[in-house]
Design an enzyme around this catalytic site. Structure first.
Site, mmCIF file in Angstrom:
data_model
loop_
_atom_site.group_PDB
_atom_site.id
_atom_site.type_symbol
_atom_site.label_atom_id
_atom_site.label_comp_id
_atom_site.label_asym_id
_atom_site.label_seq_id
_atom_site.Cartn_x
_atom_site.Cartn_y
_atom_site.Cartn_z
ATOM 1 C CE1 TYR A 181 -4.069 -2.085 4.848
ATOM 2 C CE2 TYR A 181 -3.141 0.107 4.541
ATOM 3 C CZ TYR A 181 -3.745 -1.018 4.025
ATOM 4 O OH TYR A 181 -4.018 -1.092 2.673
ATOM 5 C CB SER A 199 -0.874 0.010 1.267
ATOM 6 O OG SER A 199 -1.455 1.292 1.451
HETATM 7 N N1 LIG Z 1 -8.634 0.000 -1.876
HETATM 8 C C1 LIG Z 1 -7.584 0.735 -1.594
HETATM 9 O O1 LIG Z 1 -7.648 1.974 -1.630
HETATM 10 C C2 LIG Z 1 -6.260 0.061 -1.262
HETATM 11 C C3 LIG Z 1 -5.109 0.856 -1.247
HETATM 12 C C4 LIG Z 1 -3.887 0.257 -0.935
HETATM 13 C C5 LIG Z 1 -3.830 -1.115 -0.696
HETATM 14 N N2 LIG Z 1 -4.964 -1.858 -0.722
HETATM 15 C C6 LIG Z 1 -4.819 -3.308 -0.453
HETATM 16 O O2 LIG Z 1 -5.389 -4.045 -1.524
HETATM 17 C C7 LIG Z 1 -5.929 -5.279 -1.033
HETATM 18 C C8 LIG Z 1 -7.391 -5.418 -1.406
HETATM 19 O O3 LIG Z 1 -8.084 -4.301 -0.882
HETATM 20 P P1 LIG Z 1 -9.591 -3.930 -1.241
HETATM 21 O O4 LIG Z 1 -9.618 -2.474 -1.284
HETATM 22 O O5 LIG Z 1 -10.088 -4.733 -2.379
HETATM 23 O O6 LIG Z 1 -10.283 -4.375 0.126
HETATM 24 P P2 LIG Z 1 -11.771 -4.900 0.458
HETATM 25 O O7 LIG Z 1 -11.948 -4.657 1.891
HETATM 26 O O8 LIG Z 1 -12.740 -4.343 -0.520
HETATM 27 O O9 LIG Z 1 -11.621 -6.462 0.179
HETATM 28 C C9 LIG Z 1 -10.761 -7.246 0.960
HETATM 29 C C10 LIG Z 1 -11.084 -8.699 0.744
HETATM 30 O O10 LIG Z 1 -10.261 -9.460 1.645
HETATM 31 C C11 LIG Z 1 -11.085 -10.339 2.392
HETATM 32 N N3 LIG Z 1 -10.526 -10.580 3.716
HETATM 33 C C12 LIG Z 1 -10.407 -9.715 4.745
HETATM 34 N N4 LIG Z 1 -9.908 -10.335 5.828
HETATM 35 C C13 LIG Z 1 -9.689 -11.615 5.464
HETATM 36 C C14 LIG Z 1 -9.188 -12.750 6.145
HETATM 37 N N5 LIG Z 1 -8.818 -12.714 7.439
HETATM 38 N N6 LIG Z 1 -9.107 -13.915 5.468
HETATM 39 C C15 LIG Z 1 -9.492 -13.991 4.164
HETATM 40 N N7 LIG Z 1 -9.986 -12.953 3.476
HETATM 41 C C16 LIG Z 1 -10.084 -11.775 4.118
HETATM 42 C C17 LIG Z 1 -12.434 -9.647 2.477
HETATM 43 O O11 LIG Z 1 -13.478 -10.539 2.796
HETATM 44 C C18 LIG Z 1 -12.542 -9.030 1.088
HETATM 45 O O12 LIG Z 1 -13.065 -9.939 0.170
HETATM 46 C C19 LIG Z 1 -5.708 -5.259 0.491
HETATM 47 O O13 LIG Z 1 -4.530 -5.964 0.803
HETATM 48 C C20 LIG Z 1 -5.547 -3.777 0.783
HETATM 49 O O14 LIG Z 1 -4.835 -3.527 1.960
HETATM 50 C C21 LIG Z 1 -6.173 -1.305 -1.005
#
Ligand SMILES: NC(=O)c1ccc[n+]([C@@H]2O[C@H](COP(=O)([O-])OP(=O)(O)OC[C@H]3O[C@@H](n4cnc5c(N)ncnc54)[C@H](O)[C@@H]3O)[C@@H](O)[C@H]2O)c1
Length: 274
Positions: A178, A165
């Site tokens: 995080y 991230s």
């Molecule tokens: N969306 C953003 O702005 C952003 C920015 C930087 C990094 N990220 C990273 O990208 C990745 C995906 O993010 P997103 O925005 O799609 O998030 P989201 O919250 O929309 O989706 C996350 C997914 O992970 C699953 N999950 C959560 N905890 C879990 C666990 N203990 N075991 C199995 N599955 C689990 C959830 O059920 C969900 O399907 C993450 O690693 C997040 O940190 C996202």
């Protein structure tokens, strides 16, 4: 000494370039995507399905995870859902075993699942650190390790993509565990890439910027407000899951055959890395 003007040098370089083996994901290869139920995970699963991969999609959320698998099958490929809490080593071992038994060893592993439990650093309890590190970092490691063993065993190699991230680079108020977990992802990625390169396993990290998924909205605010924030980003918008899925498709392809150990930032220019 090489004669730089003879014309032979260009011929020699051109010949060697065509001889290099560049392996990339092929139709029918197996891809594992964690956190498949929504957000980036669902978009990545669907993109890889359209690229012809057979999918093992993992999540905590059964109904939504099954729906992703169904959507992948509708795109014309084989896809199965596996329940796994990425904070549970036992779940990861069981899901990895079931994936290999039912589908085979994967060529692609996308460690996308992640959580951001928000709390000011001054109040951040140890339990929140443990949960965040277990899901975001240890879980991603155990998943990569389980499948790297398979990739080494079958001698084909593969591609592992970990999710970091922008918070890993610039820190994040109210998200200390995080941010630290995501910085750990970058160090872990470089180490896996270094150790596993000899087995033809490429490991890279995607460093997304703020994007249109649930995760940034959990901090409060509406999708419209999130989009408004995007206007201050050089490319004029926040990210979309398809932007991330596109980078995954590139990284698993033969065109990315010489890329390993890198953190690739997909953020519209908000943080510009070297
Ligand atoms: N969306 C953003 O702005 C952003 C920015 C930087 C990094 N990220 C990273 O990208 C990745 C995906 O993010 P997103 O925005 O799609 O998030 P989201 O919250 O929309 O989706 C996350 C997914 O992970 C699953 N999950 C959560 N905890 C879990 C666990 N203990 N075991 C199995 N599955 C689990 C959830 O059920 C969900 O399907 C993450 O690693 C997040 O940190 C996202």
């Amino acid at each position: 000494m090489t004669d730089l003007n003879s014309g032979n040098l260009d011929k020699e370089i051109a010949k060697d370039g065509s001889a290099i083996v560049r392996d990339g994901m092929k139709k029918g290869d197996i891809a594992v995507v964690t956190g498949c139920a929504r957000g980036f995970g669902r978009a990545i699963s669907l993109r890889l399905a359209r690229e012809g991969a057979r999918l093992a999609v993992w999540d905590l959320l059964g109904d939504e995870g099954e729906e992703t698998a169904r959507m992948c099958r509708d795109a014309g490929t084989d896809a199965q859902f596996f329940h796994a809490d990425m904070g549970s080593p036992a779940d990861i071992t069981a899901a990895a075993k079931a994936t290999v038994e039912r589908l085979g060893a994967p060529f692609v592993v996308v460690n996308n699942a992640g959580i951001n439990l928000r709390c000011a650093a001054i109040d951040h309890p140890a339990e929140m650190w443990t949960k965040t590190l277990n899901v975001n970092l240890v879980g991603a490691f155990l998943c990569a390790q389980a499948f790297a063993r398979e990739m080494i065993r079958n001698k084909r190699g593969g591609v592992i993509i970990n999710f970091a991230s922008g918070r890993a680079i610039e820190g994040a108020a109210n998200s200390i565990a995080y941010a630290a977990s995501k910085a750990g992802i970058i160090a872990m990625t470089k180490t896996e890439a270094t150790e596993w390169a000899k087995h033809k396993i490429r490991v890279n990290a995607i460093i997304p910027g703020v994007s249109e998924t649930r995760q940034p909205l959990e901090a409060g605010g509406t999708l419209e407000e999130l989009r408004e924030r995007g206007k201050s980003i050089p490319l004029g918008r926040v990210g979309h899951p398809d932007d991330i899925a596109g980078m995954v498709a590139f990284l698993v392809s033969a065109d990315a055959a010489y890329i390993t150990g890198q953190g690739l930032a997909i953020n519209g220019g908000r943080i510009m890395l070297p």
